[in-house]
Design a protein around this motif. Structure first.
Motif, short mmCIF file in Angstrom:
data_model
loop_
_atom_site.label_atom_id
_atom_site.label_comp_id
_atom_site.label_asym_id
_atom_site.label_seq_id
_atom_site.Cartn_x
_atom_site.Cartn_y
_atom_site.Cartn_z
N MET A 4 21.54 -24.80 30.15
CA MET A 4 20.70 -25.74 29.40
C MET A 4 19.68 -26.42 30.32
O MET A 4 18.53 -26.65 29.95
N SER A 5 20.11 -26.73 31.54
CA SER A 5 19.19 -27.32 32.51
C SER A 5 18.08 -26.33 32.87
O SER A 5 16.90 -26.71 32.96
N PHE A 6 18.45 -25.07 33.05
CA PHE A 6 17.48 -24.03 33.38
C PHE A 6 16.49 -23.83 32.24
O PHE A 6 15.27 -23.78 32.45
N ALA A 7 17.01 -23.74 31.01
CA ALA A 7 16.15 -23.53 29.84
C ALA A 7 15.21 -24.72 29.63
O ALA A 7 14.03 -24.55 29.29
N ARG A 8 15.74 -25.93 29.82
CA ARG A 8 14.90 -27.12 29.67
C ARG A 8 13.80 -27.13 30.72
O ARG A 8 12.64 -27.48 30.45
N GLY A 9 14.14 -26.73 31.95
CA GLY A 9 13.15 -26.71 33.02
C GLY A 9 12.02 -25.73 32.76
O GLY A 9 10.87 -25.98 33.12
N LEU A 10 12.33 -24.60 32.12
CA LEU A 10 11.30 -23.60 31.83
C LEU A 10 10.23 -24.16 30.89
O LEU A 10 9.06 -23.84 31.01
N GLY A 11 10.67 -24.98 29.94
CA GLY A 11 9.73 -25.48 28.95
C GLY A 11 9.22 -26.88 29.20
O GLY A 11 8.46 -27.41 28.39
N GLU A 12 9.62 -27.49 30.31
CA GLU A 12 9.23 -28.87 30.58
C GLU A 12 7.73 -28.96 30.92
O GLU A 12 7.19 -28.15 31.65
N TYR A 13 7.10 -29.98 30.37
CA TYR A 13 5.66 -30.16 30.58
C TYR A 13 5.33 -31.58 31.03
O TYR A 13 4.70 -31.79 32.06
N GLY A 14 5.76 -32.58 30.25
CA GLY A 14 5.34 -33.96 30.48
C GLY A 14 5.64 -34.49 31.86
O GLY A 14 4.78 -35.10 32.51
N SER A 15 6.86 -34.28 32.36
CA SER A 15 7.23 -34.84 33.65
C SER A 15 6.72 -34.01 34.82
O SER A 15 6.73 -34.47 35.97
N VAL A 16 6.25 -32.80 34.55
CA VAL A 16 5.82 -31.90 35.62
C VAL A 16 4.31 -31.92 35.82
O VAL A 16 3.82 -31.79 36.94
N VAL A 17 3.57 -32.08 34.73
CA VAL A 17 2.11 -31.91 34.80
C VAL A 17 1.45 -32.91 35.76
O VAL A 17 0.43 -32.61 36.38
N PHE A 18 2.04 -34.09 35.92
CA PHE A 18 1.46 -35.10 36.81
C PHE A 18 1.76 -34.82 38.27
O PHE A 18 0.92 -35.01 39.14
N LEU B 175 9.42 -18.15 24.79
CA LEU B 175 10.46 -18.24 23.77
C LEU B 175 11.48 -17.12 23.93
O LEU B 175 12.70 -17.35 23.87
N LEU B 176 11.00 -15.91 24.15
CA LEU B 176 11.90 -14.78 24.34
C LEU B 176 12.75 -14.96 25.59
O LEU B 176 13.94 -14.63 25.61
N ALA B 177 12.14 -15.51 26.66
CA ALA B 177 12.89 -15.76 27.89
C ALA B 177 13.99 -16.78 27.65
O ALA B 177 15.14 -16.59 28.11
N ALA B 178 13.68 -17.85 26.92
CA ALA B 178 14.68 -18.87 26.62
C ALA B 178 15.79 -18.29 25.76
O ALA B 178 16.99 -18.59 25.96
N PHE B 179 15.43 -17.43 24.79
CA PHE B 179 16.43 -16.82 23.93
C PHE B 179 17.37 -15.93 24.74
O PHE B 179 18.59 -15.95 24.54
N VAL B 180 16.82 -15.15 25.66
CA VAL B 180 17.65 -14.27 26.49
C VAL B 180 18.59 -15.10 27.36
O VAL B 180 19.78 -14.77 27.52
N ILE B 181 18.07 -16.19 27.93
CA ILE B 181 18.90 -17.06 28.78
C ILE B 181 20.06 -17.64 27.99
O ILE B 181 21.22 -17.63 28.44
N LEU B 182 19.79 -18.14 26.79
CA LEU B 182 20.84 -18.73 25.97
C LEU B 182 21.82 -17.67 25.49
O LEU B 182 23.02 -17.94 25.34
N LEU B 183 21.34 -16.45 25.23
CA LEU B 183 22.23 -15.36 24.83
C LEU B 183 23.17 -15.00 25.96
O LEU B 183 24.38 -14.82 25.75
N ILE B 184 22.63 -14.88 27.17
CA ILE B 184 23.47 -14.60 28.34
C ILE B 184 24.48 -15.72 28.54
O ILE B 184 25.65 -15.47 28.86
N ASN B 185 24.05 -16.96 28.34
CA ASN B 185 24.95 -18.10 28.46
C ASN B 185 26.11 -17.99 27.48
O ASN B 185 27.27 -18.22 27.85
N ALA B 186 25.82 -17.63 26.23
CA ALA B 186 26.87 -17.51 25.22
C ALA B 186 27.87 -16.42 25.60
O ALA B 186 29.10 -16.59 25.45
#
Length: 280
Positions: free
Chosen positions: A205-219, A255-266
């Motif tokens: 979940m931390s990895f998936a969140r990091g992939l899509g994070e924008y607000g805290s990273v853009v600055f 989106l596909l990358a996040a889906f694959v990550i969560l599938l592997i996690n499951a």
């Protein structure tokens, strides 16, 4: 006489109504927004789609996002487990405050976190000025991106591992000590196998969140092409140029990358849970 079967009383409505409400909410909240990505991406031909999502600058943004998110998730896995262990096994002044602060990244607007971390890690900031003496730059580098992702991702690991540690009977550890196991053997032979499925879940979940994070990273990233430009920023850049097809194409890849990550996690969690239960 045939005994009449007593119907079990349920708190929620019948299956039909419950399923209908569930599918409706799932459709409006998840399926329709995700389906719109496919619709907009379909405006491009398959060849154009491949060319769009494999441009050198886009590939570089994928690399930056995946690299920093993975490193941050690994750090979260180690530090999050340690924090969870301290919160569960030790009593100390301010424990409740510390326990509450763990969820601060969930409640704090990501832009606020990004601005605060940037001010702290620039060459004039408290932290950045210290590391600058040793020639280490944090802000506007991949190190800064990783720091931001650690900040927003660590609660996932802590809150995943903490309940498992709370339910773990300390008698197992005492039995291991009685049988002659040292601290390391007890940790990796008794405690770690029990928390491993939860740790995998928190890490993913931390990895998936990091992939899509924008607000805290853009600055804090500096957004230098081929160096610190992340994939979510590429999407925003395409949107600002009103190139919705390209933006949704890059978003679809993420989106596909996040889906694959969560599938592997499951799959991994399911197998590790079976192994742990089998051993137990």
């Amino acid at each position: 006489m045939k005994e009449k079967k007593r119907k079990k009383k349920r708190v929620i409505p019948g299956f039909g109504l419950s399923l209908g409400v569930t599918l409706t909410m799932l459709g409006f909240i998840v399926l329709i927004p995700l389906g719109s990505l496919i619709v907009f991406s379909a405006q491009l031909s398959f060849r154009d789609f491949i060319e769009t999502v494999t441009r050198p600058r886009v590939l570089s943004s994928y690399l930056v996002s995946f690299q920093t998110a993975l490193i941050a998730a690994l750090i979260d896995a180690v530090m999050g487990t340690l924090i969870a262990f301290v919160l569960v096994r030790y009593d100390f002044p301010g424990k409740k405050i510390m326990n509450g602060l763990i969820e601060l990244p969930f409640a704090l607007p990501t832009a606020v976190a990004g601005i605060a971390l940037t001010h702290l890690t620039t060459t004039n900031g408290w932290i950045g000025s210290f590391f600058h003496k040793f020639g280490i730059e944090i802000a506007y580098t991949r190190i800064g991106i990783t720091v931001a992702l650690v900040f927003i991702g660590i609660p996932f690991v802590v809150r995943a591992v903490q309940p498992v540690l709370e339910k773990l009977d300390i008698q197992y550890e005492e039995a291991a000590h009685i049988l002659g196991a040292n601290g390391r053997q007890t940790m990796f032979g008794v405690i770690f196998p029990e928390i491993f499925p939860a740790l995998i879940g928190g890490f993913t979940m931390s990895f998936a969140r990091g992939l899509g994070e924008y607000g805290s990273v853009v600055f804090i990233a500096g957004n230098t092409p081929y160096e610190t430009e992340i994939a979510p920023l590429m999407i925003m850049s395409e949107l600002q140029e009103f190139d919705y097809a390209s933006a949704t194409s890059v978003a679809l890849v993420m989106l596909l990358a996040a889906f694959v990550i969560l599938l592997i996690n499951a799959v991994v969690q399911g197998r590790t849970s079976k192994i742990v239960n089998g051993i137990g």
